[in-house]
Scaffold this motif. Structure first.
Motif, short mmCIF file in Angstrom:
data_model
loop_
_atom_site.label_atom_id
_atom_site.label_comp_id
_atom_site.label_asym_id
_atom_site.label_seq_id
_atom_site.Cartn_x
_atom_site.Cartn_y
_atom_site.Cartn_z
N ILE A 253 25.10 22.25 64.58
CA ILE A 253 25.06 23.62 65.11
C ILE A 253 26.47 24.09 65.45
N GLU A 254 27.25 23.22 66.07
CA GLU A 254 28.65 23.57 66.37
C GLU A 254 29.44 23.82 65.11
N ALA A 255 29.12 23.08 64.04
CA ALA A 255 29.84 23.23 62.78
C ALA A 255 29.58 24.57 62.10
N LEU A 256 28.53 25.27 62.53
CA LEU A 256 28.27 26.61 61.98
C LEU A 256 29.35 27.61 62.39
N GLY A 257 30.07 27.31 63.47
CA GLY A 257 31.20 28.13 63.88
C GLY A 257 30.83 29.54 64.29
N GLU A 258 31.77 30.45 64.07
CA GLU A 258 31.59 31.83 64.49
C GLU A 258 30.59 32.59 63.62
N ALA A 259 30.32 32.08 62.43
CA ALA A 259 29.42 32.80 61.51
C ALA A 259 28.04 33.00 62.14
N VAL A 260 27.51 31.98 62.80
CA VAL A 260 26.17 32.10 63.38
C VAL A 260 26.20 33.01 64.61
N ILE A 261 27.31 33.04 65.34
CA ILE A 261 27.44 33.94 66.48
C ILE A 261 27.43 35.39 66.01
N GLU A 262 28.14 35.67 64.92
CA GLU A 262 28.20 37.03 64.39
C GLU A 262 26.83 37.51 63.93
N VAL A 263 26.09 36.62 63.27
CA VAL A 263 24.74 36.99 62.83
C VAL A 263 23.84 37.24 64.03
N ALA A 264 23.91 36.38 65.02
CA ALA A 264 23.07 36.54 66.21
C ALA A 264 23.42 37.83 66.96
N MET A 265 24.69 38.18 67.00
CA MET A 265 25.09 39.43 67.65
C MET A 265 24.44 40.62 66.94
N ARG A 266 24.47 40.60 65.63
CA ARG A 266 23.89 41.71 64.86
C ARG A 266 22.38 41.80 65.07
N GLU A 267 21.71 40.65 65.15
CA GLU A 267 20.25 40.65 65.23
C GLU A 267 19.73 40.93 66.64
N THR A 268 20.48 40.54 67.67
CA THR A 268 19.95 40.61 69.04
C THR A 268 20.64 41.62 69.95
N HIS A 269 21.78 42.16 69.52
CA HIS A 269 22.59 43.06 70.33
C HIS A 269 23.23 42.37 71.54
N LEU A 270 23.15 41.05 71.59
CA LEU A 270 23.78 40.32 72.69
C LEU A 270 25.27 40.13 72.40
N PRO B 97 10.67 36.85 64.81
CA PRO B 97 11.08 37.91 63.89
C PRO B 97 12.23 38.76 64.39
N ALA B 98 12.63 38.60 65.65
CA ALA B 98 13.78 39.37 66.16
C ALA B 98 15.11 38.82 65.69
N HIS B 99 15.15 37.55 65.28
CA HIS B 99 16.42 36.97 64.81
C HIS B 99 16.15 35.93 63.70
N PRO B 100 15.55 36.36 62.59
CA PRO B 100 15.17 35.42 61.54
C PRO B 100 16.36 34.78 60.83
N GLU B 101 17.44 35.52 60.64
CA GLU B 101 18.59 34.96 59.93
C GLU B 101 19.31 33.93 60.78
N THR B 102 19.44 34.21 62.06
CA THR B 102 20.01 33.21 62.97
C THR B 102 19.19 31.93 62.92
N SER B 103 17.88 32.08 62.94
CA SER B 103 17.00 30.92 62.90
C SER B 103 17.17 30.13 61.61
N GLU B 104 17.30 30.83 60.50
CA GLU B 104 17.51 30.16 59.21
C GLU B 104 18.80 29.35 59.21
N MET B 105 19.85 29.91 59.81
CA MET B 105 21.13 29.19 59.85
C MET B 105 21.03 27.93 60.70
N VAL B 106 20.38 28.02 61.84
CA VAL B 106 20.22 26.84 62.69
C VAL B 106 19.30 25.83 62.01
N ALA B 107 18.28 26.32 61.32
CA ALA B 107 17.39 25.41 60.58
C ALA B 107 18.18 24.62 59.54
#
Length: 491
Positions: A43-60, A153-163
């Motif tokens: 999960i740490e190796a996903l780096g900033e890419a997963v943070i950017e996707v989660a920001m887009r999907e959740t507005h956090l 369904p609120a953050h499916p792409e983030t979930s796919e990356m962590v999966a």
């Protein structure tokens, strides 16, 4: 666009998970821990890419998501440490007394064992910590159970990356492929099929009361009922005692403005009810809180469904004839934005209207103004189960607060003094769960290593030869764990 899993795909995933269970349940604590730590590494190796996707999907914001990812990896490693050490299995040994009269005593040895594939529903408000590789999957893997994860369904792409990170960890550590199955599903039918599948042994859920209760009811309608460990939210009442209000009302009002609106109020531990006795101190608290709330800028909530539900529930409360709206944000807001706000009602009207007792998930809190301490105690008796209760008081208040603290402790899983309930420390002593309807089983929590015990059952071995016993129960204690032997703890 992600498609909902079909019944065929669900069945295949559950069959793979069960096949993995038959292998994974025999893995040692150290082997399981190696895998769980590898998940954190990936999960740490996903780096900033997963943070950017989660920001887009959740507005956090980035800082919130980065902190949450850190918490997620920490809790994975915390559970791995506990599993590697091994004493969590509660090994208990009562040795035989063959010459006991009038009947011989058999040799009986007992420990906790995994129950089977666990279906986990990803949460909307925590895309990392309570989702794809969050505490429910970590606890299940620690227990020895595969996980079938339904992405939110609120953050499916983030979930796919962590999966993908979990799958890499499985491959690198040589674990069975069905140890983790990842399914998408926006509709209720996917969740229903997963709960009803005969290979499902338990369910983990974090979300609304409506969603959690529906899954709980489904699970109990099965030919073979299964446990549903659902954390379903809470109003987290706060009790303001008189001396604290007289001396520190301003301090606590400012503190609670931040707790009510932090993350736009989208925490299950947000303080939704604030209860005090009428007087100058409570007036000061209310006015200060209102002033602080007006200055808090609205930001988008997690998704349109949560924003709509917040506005609907908020309107139901402030639309009640007995409720006064004290303040709301002075900023302009868009359709997805939360509306930071606070309202008030007197104690008698609150007692007469149970709709005012319900959670409003978002940046809103209701102040309850009691005419005296007797009415405050009456309110305590009429509140439902909570995740947390908080008592705010000085030493002088607390000298006479034993009965109040005893009463509120019956309501909740965690009782706090002079703090805010938001911010849930990940540690062994934490209890994140409470009496119904805060959760479906208040005996367990969903934070820390004790969460493992939701997904196990005790198994006793009677008169077994040493070579057929698990290492945890063998003579000589080959794993060096703490065990209860003939009523004495020893290592």
């Amino acid at each position: 666009m992600y498609q909902d899993a079909t019944i065929s795909e669900i069945n295949e995933a559950m069959q793979r998970a069960y096949a993995a269970f038959l292998e994974y349940r025999h893995k040692s604590g150290k082997e399981k821990a190696t895998f769980i730590r590898a998940v954190a590494d990936e999960i740490e190796a996903l780096g900033e890419a997963v943070i950017e996707v989660a920001m887009r999907e959740t507005h956090l914001p980035s800082v919130r998501l980065t902190g949450e990812r850190g918490r997620t990896c920490n809790q994975l490693r915390n559970i791995a440490d506990v599993v590697a050490e091994g004493s969590w299995v509660d090994a208990t040994i009562d040795t035989a007394i063959p010459d006991r009269q009038p009947l011989p005593k058999p040799d009986i040895r007992n420990m906790l064992v995994p129950i089977g594939p666990v279906v986990v529903f990803g949460a909307s408000n925590f895309p990392f910590a309570y989702s794809t590789a969050g505490v429910d999957p970590a606890a299940a893997w620690g227990a020895g159970c595969p996980v079938v994860l339904k992405a939110h369904p609120a953050h499916p792409e983030t979930s796919e990356m962590v999966a993908g990170a979990v799958r890499k960890a499985i491959e690198k550590t040589g674990m069975p492929q069905g140890l983790f199955e990842h399914l998408q599903g926006a509709g209720f039918e996917v969740g229903k099929a997963l709960v009803l599948h005969p290979k499902t042994a338990a369910v983990g859920f974090t979300g609304s009361y409506v969603g959690g209760k529906a899954l709980f009811d489904l699970a109990n309608q099965r030919p073979v009922p299964i446990p549903v460990f659902a954390e379903m939210g809470s109003t987290n009442p706060v009790f303001l005692l008189p001396d604290a209000l007289e001396k520190e009302a301003t301090k606590y009002a400012k503190m609670y403005a931040g707790s009510i609106t932090g993350g736009m109020g989208q925490f299950c531990t947000k303080p939704g009810l604030i209860i005090g006795v009428e007087g100058e101190g409570l007036d000061t608290f209310s006015k200060t809180l209102a002033n602080e709330i007006r200055q808090i800028a609205p930001v988008p909530m997690l998704h349109a469904g949560i924003a709509k539900a917040f506005r609907t529930k908020r309107s139901e409360v402030i639309g009640h004839e007995a409720v006064t709206i004290d303040a709301e944000t002075e900023g302009t807001y868009q359709d997805l934005d939360g509306i930071p706000s606070v309202a008030s009602v007197n104690g008698d009207d609150f007692l007469q209207n149970t709709t005012l007792h319900q959670e409003v998930f978002g940046p809103f809190s209701l102040i309850i103004k009691c005419k005296d301490t007797a009415e405050m105690n009456d309110i305590i008796e009429h509140l439902e189960g909570q995740l947390t209760c908080t008592v705010i008081g000085t030493d002088a208040d607390l000298a006479n607060a034993a009965d109040l603290i005893a009463a509120v402790s019956l309501l909740c899983g965690r009782v706090l003094l002079n703090g805010v309930p938001t911010g849930v420390e990940v540690c062994a002593a934490m209890q994140h769960g409470g009496p119904f309807p805060a959760s479906t089983d208040g005996r367990f929590g969903s934070v820390g290593a004790h969460a493992i015990k939701r997904f196990v059952r005790p198994l006793a071995y009677q008169n077994f030869p040493q070579h057929l016993l698990p290492d945890e129960l063998k003579d000589g204690n080959p794993l060096g764990i703490w065990r209860m032997v003939n009523a004495n703890w020893e290592k």
